[in-house]
Design an enzyme around this catalytic site. Structure first.
Site, PDB file in Angstrom:
ATOM      1  N   GLY A   1      22.327 -18.143 -33.318  1.00  0.00           N
ATOM      2  CA  GLY A   1      21.980 -18.985 -32.177  1.00  0.00           C
ATOM      3  C   GLY A   1      21.674 -20.418 -32.578  1.00  0.00           C
ATOM      4  O   GLY A   1      22.077 -21.368 -31.906  1.00  0.00           O
ATOM      5  N   CYS A   2      20.976 -20.576 -33.687  1.00  0.00           N
ATOM      6  CA  CYS A   2      20.596 -21.917 -34.154  1.00  0.00           C
ATOM      7  C   CYS A   2      21.829 -22.687 -34.629  1.00  0.00           C
ATOM      8  O   CYS A   2      21.922 -23.902 -34.424  1.00  0.00           O
ATOM      9  CB  CYS A   2      19.557 -21.806 -35.265  1.00  0.00           C
ATOM     10  SG  CYS A   2      18.047 -20.988 -34.700  1.00  0.00           S
ATOM     11  N   THR A   3      22.754 -21.987 -35.239  1.00  0.00           N
ATOM     12  CA  THR A   3      23.990 -22.632 -35.677  1.00  0.00           C
ATOM     13  C   THR A   3      24.790 -23.098 -34.464  1.00  0.00           C
ATOM     14  O   THR A   3      25.236 -24.251 -34.409  1.00  0.00           O
ATOM     15  CB  THR A   3      24.826 -21.666 -36.548  1.00  0.00           C
ATOM     16  OG1 THR A   3      24.066 -21.351 -37.724  1.00  0.00           O
ATOM     17  CG2 THR A   3      26.153 -22.289 -36.949  1.00  0.00           C
TER      18      THR A   3
END
Length: 156
Positions: free
Chosen positions: A44-46
């Site tokens: 998700g952060c990527t």
């Protein structure tokens, strides 16, 4: 330090970043986005960082700077920046100073256990240094586009 709320001026923020020392006082006169994310190199952060990366030129066209913040180290941030070709700085907040100011540290359920971590959140600060909009419990799809729209509205 108490947390910041919409409509309040930010105190001076200083931290280490992938582009050298970060000092919010140098940003007066220009709006900026601070997006808090849990961890480098996670799915998700990527995706969220890639979305901000892909819209970065449009943020710049609106006169708005973008900064990502997590508790990861500068070394981790440097690797993540290189791997994802991120054009903006990532701020390291291992002692959670900024996380606490923006009240993004929350208890979350992971695999049935309660863990303390960053709740994905984004903050838009206007050119006068006032927090004008916040997004909490962010869902990644279309989020960066929504933040861009708000930044463009500030510029209009």
């Amino acid at each position: 330090m108490s947390s910041i709320a919409t409509g309040q001026a930010l105190p001076r923020l200083t931290a280490e970043s992938t582009h050298g020392p970060f000092d919010s006082s140098t940003l007066l006169g220009r709006p900026f986005v601070l997006y808090f994310y849990p961890k480098d190199n996670t799915p998700g952060c990527t995706t969220e960082s890639q979305d901000f990366r892909d819209l970065h030129d449009q943020f710049l066209a609106a006169g708005c700077a973008v900064y990502g913040i997590s508790r990861d180290t500068l070394k981790s941030h440097d690797n993540f920046t290189a791997k994802q070709s991120l054009p903006f700085a990532l701020i390291a907040d291992p002692d959670e100073t900024l996380c606490q100011l923006f009240d993004v540290m929350k208890l979350k359920n992971m695999y049935g256990k309660q863990v303390r971590g960053i709740e994905r959140s984004t903050f838009l600060v206007n050119a006068q240094g006032i927090l004008v909009q916040e997004w909490r419990k962010v869902r990644v799809p279309d989020h960066a586009q929504e933040v861009l729209q708000a930044a463009q509205n500030l510029a209009a």
